[in-house]
Write a protein that holds these residues in place. Structure first.
Motif, mmCIF file in Angstrom:
data_model
loop_
_atom_site.group_PDB
_atom_site.id
_atom_site.type_symbol
_atom_site.label_atom_id
_atom_site.label_comp_id
_atom_site.label_asym_id
_atom_site.label_seq_id
_atom_site.Cartn_x
_atom_site.Cartn_y
_atom_site.Cartn_z
ATOM 1 N N ARG A 37 56.421 36.912 93.663
ATOM 2 C CA ARG A 37 55.995 35.593 94.120
ATOM 3 C C ARG A 37 56.045 34.621 92.946
ATOM 4 N N GLY A 38 56.016 33.347 93.268
ATOM 5 C CA GLY A 38 56.123 32.319 92.247
ATOM 6 C C GLY A 38 54.779 31.900 91.670
ATOM 7 N N HIS A 39 54.846 31.377 90.460
ATOM 8 C CA HIS A 39 53.682 30.726 89.856
ATOM 9 C C HIS A 39 53.405 29.445 90.641
ATOM 10 N N PRO A 40 52.153 29.006 90.655
ATOM 11 C CA PRO A 40 51.872 27.727 91.326
ATOM 12 C C PRO A 40 52.413 26.568 90.493
ATOM 13 N N ASP A 41 52.637 25.446 91.168
ATOM 14 C CA ASP A 41 53.079 24.251 90.444
ATOM 15 C C ASP A 41 51.993 23.771 89.487
ATOM 16 N N VAL A 42 50.745 23.879 89.923
ATOM 17 C CA VAL A 42 49.600 23.508 89.084
ATOM 18 C C VAL A 42 48.677 24.724 89.000
#
Length: 190
Positions: A37-42
Motif C-alpha cells: 500500500r502507499g504512504h499517505p500524502d500527508v
C-alpha cells in the motif's frame, strides 16, 4: 509483461515501465495477490493504543487492530497512522504473546502486515492505481513453477525453460484503497 512478485521492487518496476512509455498490459504474480500500500500524502500522528492492555492472543490482537481501524475511519484518520502506532508499540505486543500465539500471528497475519508496513511512495501508488483502473495492470494470486522440456535435461537447456502459473482457487487480487484489510482472517482461529 509478467512480473513475478508484487513487493516494493515490483511496484518500482511497473512505475519505471510506465515512465519509459510501456502501455501494454503488466501482470504481477504472487502467492497471495497482494501489493504494498502507499504512504499517505500527508503523514498523521500515530493513532490507537495497543500497549496499555495488550492482547494475549493473535485473534485478540487482530480484533483490537480492526476496532482501531474502524475508530480511525470514524475520526477521519488514515489507516497508516494505525499501523505506525502498531509499529511503535510492537515490542510490547510481541512480549505479551506466548510462543504458540507468536507463531500463529506470523503464520496467519505476517503477509498482511508486510503489505501495510512496507509502503510504496504515493507517486508509485498513483501509477499502479491509474494502470489498474485502465486495465493495464493487475496483481493476481498464483503459484509459479518451472516447466522443463520433456526430453531435455536442465543442463542441456542451461537451466532455462518455460514457466507456468496456476491461479489460486479462492483468492482474487483486491488492491483498491477502500479494501485495505478485507476479510482474509477467517482462518486465524486454527
Amino acid at each position: 509483461m509478467l512480473i513475478v512478485g508484487s513487493g516494493l521492487t515490483s511496484a518500482d518496476m511497473v512505475a519505471e515501465l510506465d515512465r519509459r512509455g510501456h502501455r501494454g498490459r503488466i501482470l504481477a504474480l504472487s502467492r497471495r495477490g497482494l501489493r504494498s500500500r502507499g504512504h499517505p500524502d500527508v503523514r498523521g500522528e500515530p493513532f490507537g493504543d495497543f500497549a496499555s492492555s495488550p492482547s494475549a492472543t493473535a485473534l485478540g490482537l487482530l480484533g483490537n487492530i480492526l476496532a482501531t481501524l474502524a475508530a480511525a475511519g470514524a475520526a477521519n484518520v488514515n489507516w497508516q497512522s494505525v499501523f505506525d502506532q502498531l509499529r511503535l508499540q510492537g515490542p510490547v505486543l510481541w512480549a505479551a504473546l506466548a510462543p504458540p500465539e507468536r507463531a500463529r500471528l506470523v503464520r496467519k497475519l505476517r503477509v498482511f502486515w508486510d503489505v501495510h508496513r512496507f509502503r510504496i511512495a504515493p507517486q508509485v501508488a498513483s501509477v499502479l492505481d491509474r494502470r489498474q483502473a485502465a486495465s493495464t495492470f493487475d496483481n493476481i494470486a498464483a503459484a509459479c513453477w518451472p516447466q522443463m522440456p520433456r526430453k531435455a535435461s536442465p543442463s542441456a537447456s542451461g537451466g532455462a525453460g518455460k514457466h507456468g502459473s496456476r491461479p489460486r482457487a479462492s483468492t482474487r487480487s483486491s488492491t483498491r484503497q477502500g479494501r485495505h484489510m478485507g476479510r482474509p482472517f477467517s482462518s486465524i482461529r486454527r
